[in-house]
Design an enzyme around this catalytic site. Structure first.
Site, PDB file in Angstrom:
ATOM      1  N   LEU A  33       0.841  -1.217   0.000  1.00  0.00           N
ATOM      2  CA  LEU A  33       0.000   0.000   0.000  1.00  0.00           C
ATOM      3  C   LEU A  33       0.868   1.256   0.000  1.00  0.00           C
ATOM      4  CD1 LEU A  33      -2.912   1.202   0.567  1.00  0.00           C
ATOM      5  CD2 LEU A  33      -2.257   1.148   2.972  1.00  0.00           C
ATOM      6  N   GLU A  58      -0.121  -9.381  -0.960  1.00  0.00           N
ATOM      7  CA  GLU A  58      -1.531  -9.662  -1.288  1.00  0.00           C
ATOM      8  C   GLU A  58      -1.716  -9.731  -2.805  1.00  0.00           C
ATOM      9  OE1 GLU A  58      -2.981  -6.357   1.415  1.00  0.00           O
ATOM     10  OE2 GLU A  58      -4.410  -7.911   1.948  1.00  0.00           O
ATOM     11  N   GLU A  87       1.960  -4.705   8.117  1.00  0.00           N
ATOM     12  CA  GLU A  87       0.706  -4.114   8.615  1.00  0.00           C
ATOM     13  C   GLU A  87       0.655  -4.185  10.134  1.00  0.00           C
ATOM     14  OE1 GLU A  87       0.949  -6.096   6.027  1.00  0.00           O
ATOM     15  OE2 GLU A  87      -0.540  -5.634   4.499  1.00  0.00           O
TER      16      GLU A  87
HETATM   17  C1  1HE Z   1       6.951   4.084  -0.058  1.00  0.00           C
HETATM   18  C2  1HE Z   1       6.551   2.786   0.317  1.00  0.00           C
HETATM   19  C3  1HE Z   1       5.174   2.574   0.619  1.00  0.00           C
HETATM   20  C4  1HE Z   1       8.669   2.753  -0.037  1.00  0.00           C
HETATM   21  N1  1HE Z   1       4.345   3.629   0.519  1.00  0.00           N
HETATM   22  N2  1HE Z   1       6.082   5.083  -0.146  1.00  0.00           N
HETATM   23  N3  1HE Z   1       4.336  -1.342   3.208  1.00  0.00           N
HETATM   24  C5  1HE Z   1       5.361  -1.199   4.047  1.00  0.00           C
HETATM   25  O1  1HE Z   1       5.238  -0.935   5.223  1.00  0.00           O
HETATM   26  C6  1HE Z   1       6.732  -1.295   3.418  1.00  0.00           C
HETATM   27  C7  1HE Z   1       7.417   0.051   3.431  1.00  0.00           C
HETATM   28  N4  1HE Z   1       8.625   0.050   2.631  1.00  0.00           N
HETATM   29  C8  1HE Z   1       9.801  -0.479   3.064  1.00  0.00           C
HETATM   30  O2  1HE Z   1       9.887  -1.117   4.087  1.00  0.00           O
HETATM   31  C9  1HE Z   1      10.998  -0.230   2.212  1.00  0.00           C
HETATM   32  O3  1HE Z   1      10.743   0.906   1.407  1.00  0.00           O
HETATM   33  C10 1HE Z   1      11.378  -1.411   1.278  1.00  0.00           C
HETATM   34  C11 1HE Z   1      11.942  -2.563   2.137  1.00  0.00           C
HETATM   35  C12 1HE Z   1      10.210  -1.906   0.454  1.00  0.00           C
HETATM   36  C13 1HE Z   1      12.480  -0.942   0.279  1.00  0.00           C
HETATM   37  O4  1HE Z   1      13.554  -0.356   0.985  1.00  0.00           O
HETATM   38  P1  1HE Z   1      14.557   0.603   0.201  1.00  0.00           P
HETATM   39  O5  1HE Z   1      15.659   0.976   1.173  1.00  0.00           O
HETATM   40  O6  1HE Z   1      14.947  -0.007  -1.091  1.00  0.00           O
HETATM   41  O7  1HE Z   1      13.706   1.925  -0.193  1.00  0.00           O
HETATM   42  P2  1HE Z   1      13.275   3.178   0.733  1.00  0.00           P
HETATM   43  O8  1HE Z   1      14.422   4.133   0.837  1.00  0.00           O
HETATM   44  O9  1HE Z   1      12.660   2.733   1.997  1.00  0.00           O
HETATM   45  O10 1HE Z   1      12.098   3.820  -0.136  1.00  0.00           O
HETATM   46  C14 1HE Z   1      12.351   4.529  -1.339  1.00  0.00           C
HETATM   47  C15 1HE Z   1      11.214   5.502  -1.516  1.00  0.00           C
HETATM   48  O11 1HE Z   1       9.988   4.781  -1.672  1.00  0.00           O
HETATM   49  C16 1HE Z   1      11.005   6.403  -0.300  1.00  0.00           C
HETATM   50  O12 1HE Z   1      10.481   7.628  -0.770  1.00  0.00           O
HETATM   51  P3  1HE Z   1      11.436   8.932  -0.939  1.00  0.00           P
HETATM   52  O13 1HE Z   1      10.514   9.985  -1.447  1.00  0.00           O
HETATM   53  O14 1HE Z   1      12.013   9.183   0.422  1.00  0.00           O
HETATM   54  O15 1HE Z   1      12.498   8.529  -1.944  1.00  0.00           O
HETATM   55  C17 1HE Z   1       9.916   5.685   0.479  1.00  0.00           C
HETATM   56  O16 1HE Z   1       9.173   6.551   1.319  1.00  0.00           O
HETATM   57  C18 1HE Z   1       9.056   5.178  -0.677  1.00  0.00           C
HETATM   58  N5  1HE Z   1       8.260   4.019  -0.272  1.00  0.00           N
HETATM   59  N6  1HE Z   1       7.640   1.989   0.321  1.00  0.00           N
HETATM   60  C19 1HE Z   1       4.794   4.836   0.151  1.00  0.00           C
HETATM   61  N7  1HE Z   1       4.710   1.368   0.964  1.00  0.00           N
HETATM   62  C20 1HE Z   1      -4.670  -3.136   1.065  1.00  0.00           C
HETATM   63  S1  1HE Z   1      -3.985  -2.903   2.533  1.00  0.00           S
HETATM   64  C21 1HE Z   1      -2.298  -3.202   2.355  1.00  0.00           C
HETATM   65  C22 1HE Z   1      -1.606  -2.707   3.576  1.00  0.00           C
HETATM   66  C23 1HE Z   1      -0.125  -2.592   3.365  1.00  0.00           C
HETATM   67  O17 1HE Z   1       0.402  -2.870   2.308  1.00  0.00           O
HETATM   68  S2  1HE Z   1       0.759  -2.046   4.696  1.00  0.00           S
HETATM   69  C24 1HE Z   1       2.403  -2.291   4.260  1.00  0.00           C
HETATM   70  C25 1HE Z   1       2.963  -1.097   3.546  1.00  0.00           C
END
Ligand code: 1HE
Length: 258
Positions: free
Chosen positions: A64, A112, A132
């Site tokens: 998400l 998902e 989540e």
């Molecule tokens: C994002 C998102 C995101 C990255 N929404 N912007 N999902 C999560 O909780 C996972 C969150 N993401 C991470 O843990 C990491 O980003 C990763 C392990 C996937 C990748 O790490 P990395 O070091 O390669 O990248 P990064 O530096 O964390 O992220 C790069 C950019 O992507 C950064 O933005 P920037 O503007 O600072 O460059 C991050 O903020 C952005 N970014 N992931 C928004 N998820 C139907 S309900 C489903 C419910 C869910 O899915 S909850 C789980 C959400």
């Protein structure tokens, strides 16, 4: 062909290649991207016989788009989740089997999304998580229905309670993916499988996508009956007759020892 700037679709023979193209946000699924996925899978070209879903950059999908998780009230949250359900349902019960080519993060809504595909091919860089739990939310994209079917309720509960992350090898062992390949090879393997699937009788593919999951949910007596109906329809198709005749005449491949 391009439907939205964060998703691309191109045809490779009979295989539709659908690519998430938002690598700078790790292919996080904004509402626009979820709706674009729905649109892509509900209007695949008629020539498509299988599809491969892949993500550009270092990760398949970060789930998400958390930047959109604003002040939704309960009603809006309900509709948001139902929008995801509708989109992933379109993929799962669309016209063709979908093979997910996984690498890097397959987390939250990304998991998902992968779970709604028919086959998952993971490369060695893949990792699976459901953050989540630690974000104070719950799955909303069908994960509580689909993920336990892959790995069981107990493992999903553990992932969400403890933040446990599965690496590619452990993920393969517990059932996230049906194939595990070396790093960088998931897309190639997915394309190979898709080409093979595209060569099946269309009715067989249809039965596997639409009848099998329903039969698996039915009480045994009803399942046996539905199976008999599906078997009768499939075997009556001219395509099936042709394929069986080819084998009996020694013109079709034998099953090879694994
Ligand atoms: C994002 C998102 C995101 C990255 N929404 N912007 N999902 C999560 O909780 C996972 C969150 N993401 C991470 O843990 C990491 O980003 C990763 C392990 C996937 C990748 O790490 P990395 O070091 O390669 O990248 P990064 O530096 O964390 O992220 C790069 C950019 O992507 C950064 O933005 P920037 O503007 O600072 O460059 C991050 O903020 C952005 N970014 N992931 C928004 N998820 C139907 S309900 C489903 C419910 C869910 O899915 S909850 C789980 C959400």
């Amino acid at each position: 062909m391009k439907t939205c700037e964060d998703i691309q679709i191109e045809m490779n023979g009979p295989v539709a290649v659908v690519r998430l193209t938002r690598p700078n946000k790790r292919n996080a699924l904004s509402d626009g991207l979820i709706l674009a996925l729905r649109d892509v899978f509900s209007s695949l070209p008629d020539t498509a016989r299988a599809a491969v879903l892949t993500g550009e950059g270092e990760h398949f999908c970060a789930g998400l788009d958390l930047s959109e998780l604003k002040e939704r009230d309960a009603g809006q949250g309900l509709h948001h989740s139902r929008m995801w359900h509708a989109a992933l349902e379109t993929l799962q019960h669309g016209p063709v089997p979908v093979i997910a080519a996984l690498h890097g993060a397959v987390v939250g809504g990304g998991l998902e999304l992968a779970s709604a595909c028919h086959i998952r091919v993971a490369d060695a860089s893949t990792f699976y998580a459901l953050p989540e739990g630690s974000r104070g939310i719950f799955v909303g994209g069908g994960g509580s229905v689909r993920i336990p079917k892959l790995i069981g309720v107990a493992r999903m509960t553990d992932m969400m309670l403890t933040g446990r992350v599965y690496n590619a090898e452990d993920g393969d062992r517990v059932g996230f993916a049906q194939y595990l390949v070396p790093a960088g090879e998931a897309f190639g393997k997915a394309m190979e499988l898709a080409q093979r699937i595209a060569g099946n009788a269309p009715l067989t593919n249809y039965a596997l996508m639409h009848a099998l999951p329903r039969i698996a949910e039915q009480p045994a007596d009803q399942g046996f009956f539905t199976e008999a109906l599906m078997a009768a329809i499939a075997q009556a198709a001219p395509d099936a007759k042709e394929r069986v005749r080819a084998f009996l005449e020694g013109k079709a491949a034998k099953v090879q020892r694994a």
